[in-house]
Design a protein around this motif. Structure first.
Motif, mmCIF file in Angstrom:
data_model
loop_
_atom_site.group_PDB
_atom_site.id
_atom_site.type_symbol
_atom_site.label_atom_id
_atom_site.label_comp_id
_atom_site.label_asym_id
_atom_site.label_seq_id
_atom_site.Cartn_x
_atom_site.Cartn_y
_atom_site.Cartn_z
ATOM 1 N N UNK A 223 3.411 16.090 -44.140
ATOM 2 C CA UNK A 223 2.217 15.541 -44.773
ATOM 3 C C UNK A 223 1.701 14.292 -44.074
ATOM 4 N N UNK A 224 2.467 13.765 -43.120
ATOM 5 C CA UNK A 224 2.049 12.528 -42.454
ATOM 6 C C UNK A 224 1.495 12.784 -41.055
ATOM 7 N N UNK A 225 1.114 14.015 -40.780
ATOM 8 C CA UNK A 225 0.457 14.314 -39.512
ATOM 9 C C UNK A 225 1.132 15.374 -38.675
ATOM 10 N N UNK A 226 2.410 15.635 -38.917
ATOM 11 C CA UNK A 226 3.118 16.617 -38.091
ATOM 12 C C UNK A 226 2.533 18.011 -38.257
ATOM 13 N N UNK A 227 2.092 18.343 -39.483
ATOM 14 C CA UNK A 227 1.520 19.663 -39.709
ATOM 15 C C UNK A 227 0.273 19.901 -38.893
ATOM 16 N N UNK A 228 -0.582 18.887 -38.810
ATOM 17 C CA UNK A 228 -1.799 19.005 -38.010
ATOM 18 C C UNK A 228 -1.482 19.131 -36.532
ATOM 19 N N UNK A 229 -0.459 18.416 -36.072
ATOM 20 C CA UNK A 229 -0.064 18.511 -34.662
ATOM 21 C C UNK A 229 0.404 19.921 -34.332
ATOM 22 N N UNK A 230 1.156 20.523 -35.245
ATOM 23 C CA UNK A 230 1.635 21.892 -35.029
ATOM 24 C C UNK A 230 0.462 22.848 -34.903
ATOM 25 N N UNK A 231 -0.517 22.701 -35.778
ATOM 26 C CA UNK A 231 -1.670 23.598 -35.750
ATOM 27 C C UNK A 231 -2.456 23.491 -34.451
ATOM 28 N N UNK A 232 -2.424 22.323 -33.822
ATOM 29 C CA UNK A 232 -3.167 22.132 -32.586
ATOM 30 C C UNK A 232 -2.369 22.347 -31.326
ATOM 31 N N UNK A 233 -1.123 22.797 -31.457
ATOM 32 C CA UNK A 233 -0.260 22.981 -30.294
ATOM 33 C C UNK A 233 -0.626 24.238 -29.515
ATOM 34 N N UNK A 234 -0.162 24.313 -28.284
ATOM 35 C CA UNK A 234 -0.331 25.541 -27.505
ATOM 36 C C UNK A 234 0.411 26.702 -28.161
ATOM 37 N N UNK A 235 1.559 26.413 -28.740
ATOM 38 C CA UNK A 235 2.298 27.390 -29.534
ATOM 39 C C UNK A 235 2.211 26.886 -30.968
ATOM 40 N N UNK A 236 1.256 27.388 -31.754
ATOM 41 C CA UNK A 236 0.931 26.772 -33.046
ATOM 42 C C UNK A 236 1.881 27.161 -34.175
ATOM 43 N N UNK A 237 3.101 26.706 -34.062
ATOM 44 C CA UNK A 237 4.091 26.919 -35.113
ATOM 45 C C UNK A 237 5.136 25.820 -35.004
ATOM 46 N N UNK A 238 5.951 25.702 -36.039
ATOM 47 C CA UNK A 238 7.078 24.782 -35.994
ATOM 48 C C UNK A 238 8.154 25.342 -35.069
ATOM 49 N N UNK A 239 8.806 24.476 -34.348
ATOM 50 C CA UNK A 239 9.971 24.891 -33.586
ATOM 51 C C UNK A 239 11.131 25.136 -34.539
ATOM 52 N N UNK A 240 12.095 25.917 -34.089
ATOM 53 C CA UNK A 240 13.266 26.177 -34.924
ATOM 54 C C UNK A 240 14.453 25.340 -34.457
ATOM 55 N N UNK A 241 15.347 25.072 -35.394
ATOM 56 C CA UNK A 241 16.557 24.334 -35.055
ATOM 57 C C UNK A 241 17.371 25.085 -34.001
ATOM 58 N N UNK A 242 17.376 26.420 -34.080
ATOM 59 C CA UNK A 242 18.135 27.199 -33.111
ATOM 60 C C UNK A 242 17.555 27.064 -31.710
ATOM 61 N N UNK A 243 16.221 27.011 -31.605
ATOM 62 C CA UNK A 243 15.607 26.823 -30.289
ATOM 63 C C UNK A 243 16.026 25.494 -29.669
ATOM 64 N N UNK A 244 16.079 24.458 -30.493
ATOM 65 C CA UNK A 244 16.516 23.156 -29.987
ATOM 66 C C UNK A 244 17.991 23.195 -29.620
ATOM 67 N N UNK A 245 18.797 23.799 -30.481
ATOM 68 C CA UNK A 245 20.230 23.893 -30.209
ATOM 69 C C UNK A 245 20.508 24.650 -28.919
ATOM 70 N N UNK A 246 19.745 25.707 -28.671
ATOM 71 C CA UNK A 246 19.942 26.478 -27.435
ATOM 72 C C UNK A 246 19.642 25.630 -26.209
ATOM 73 N N UNK A 247 18.614 24.770 -26.312
ATOM 74 C CA UNK A 247 18.303 23.888 -25.188
ATOM 75 C C UNK A 247 19.398 22.846 -25.004
ATOM 76 N N UNK A 248 19.868 22.246 -26.096
ATOM 77 C CA UNK A 248 20.953 21.269 -25.983
ATOM 78 C C UNK A 248 22.177 21.923 -25.335
#
Length: 283
Positions: A223-248
């Protein structure tokens, strides 16, 4: 020989990272909530299931004594193969000083405690990943007070005082958000500025800057702006925890043996989109 992966933060990104690394390492989880630790161990199938075990350690990353105790426990099990430092807080979780202490000084405590270990306690090819944020990429570089950052290693309380003075000219309601960006900018800075010290100890160091991730903490900022950033991204969705974990997991693996002293932005293209639109508007 049993090797150990230390993971700070038993929350959204820490648990899938532990699951990824568990087949090859004993996992030592560190968190300031016993409830989160218990839930994480249960999520991983229990402390004794699978090929490797999980050890949970209760403590706060802002307490260097507790962090040293974490590594004493870990090295009592085996040499450290990897550290994934996911523990941190978002702007909605506290005031500017709290955010700065957790994100910046917490990183210093974890990384410096690792660096202080005897060489025999470090496995060949060891690596540490520090979790930064795309927020550090969105704030203009001239607003990130890098000249103050070395003070975190020599005078932590003076460092905190100096950063609070940097925040003070901004509106009070913006302090926590600005502190978040600056503290995550510190994580980025630390992970390249200290790389030679880690290299000398046989450790690679990398930071990863996630974008908006679909975790409990990530959704606090919707509600503090992250939702709008997601909508305007090249990939317009939230990232998943698993995607981050796979990169780590990749970053601490032997496959990334040439990777150190840098930050990886994994934000679905939010920063790229914002920069491109700003460039178009300036024409």
């Amino acid at each position: 020989m049993t090797t150990v992966s230390v993971i700070t933060g038993a929350g959204g990104m820490g648990v899938p990272t532990a699951r990824n690394l568990r087949s090859d390492n004993h996992i030592v989880l560190f968190d300031n909530s016993q409830e989160r630790l218990d839930a994480a161990v249960a999520d991983l199938g229990g402390a004794e299931s699978g090929d490797r075990t999980v050890t949970a350690v209760l403590g706060d990353v802002t307490d260097r004594t507790a962090v040293d105790g974490l590594f004493a426990t870990a090295t009592g099990i085996g040499p450290i193969a990897s550290v994934v430092h996911t523990a941190g807080v978002s702007p909605s979780m506290g005031a500017a000083e709290f955010v700065t202490r957790i994100n910046a000084l917490g990183t210093v405590n974890v990384a410096e405690a690792l660096l202080a270990l005897d060489s025999g306690a470090i496995a060949d090819g060891a690596a540490i990943v520090n979790v930064a944020s795309m927020a550090a990429h969105l704030v203009p570089a001239e607003l990130i007070p890098e000249k103050l950052f070395p003070g975190a290693l020599t005078d932590p309380e003076g460092f905190i005082t100096a950063l609070l003075e940097v925040y003070s000219p901004f509106p009070a309601e913006a302090h926590s958000g600005f502190a978040y960006a600056v503290s995550k900018g510190f994580v980025k800075w630390y992970s390249w500025a200290q790389a030679e010290r880690f290299t000398a100890a046989g450790i690679r160091i990398v930071s990863v800057s996630p974008g908006s991730v679909d975790t409990e903490m990530g959704r606090l900022e919707a509600e503090s702006g992250a939702g709008a950033l997601v909508e305007g991204a090249n990939i317009p969705r939230w990232g998943t925890a698993q995607e981050m974990a796979d990169l780590f997991t990749y970053c601490v693996s032997d496959k990334a043996g040439y990777l150190t002293g840098t930050d990886i932005l994994n934000d679905g293209g939010v920063v790229a989109s914002m920069r491109a639109r700003a460039a178009d508007a300036a024409r």
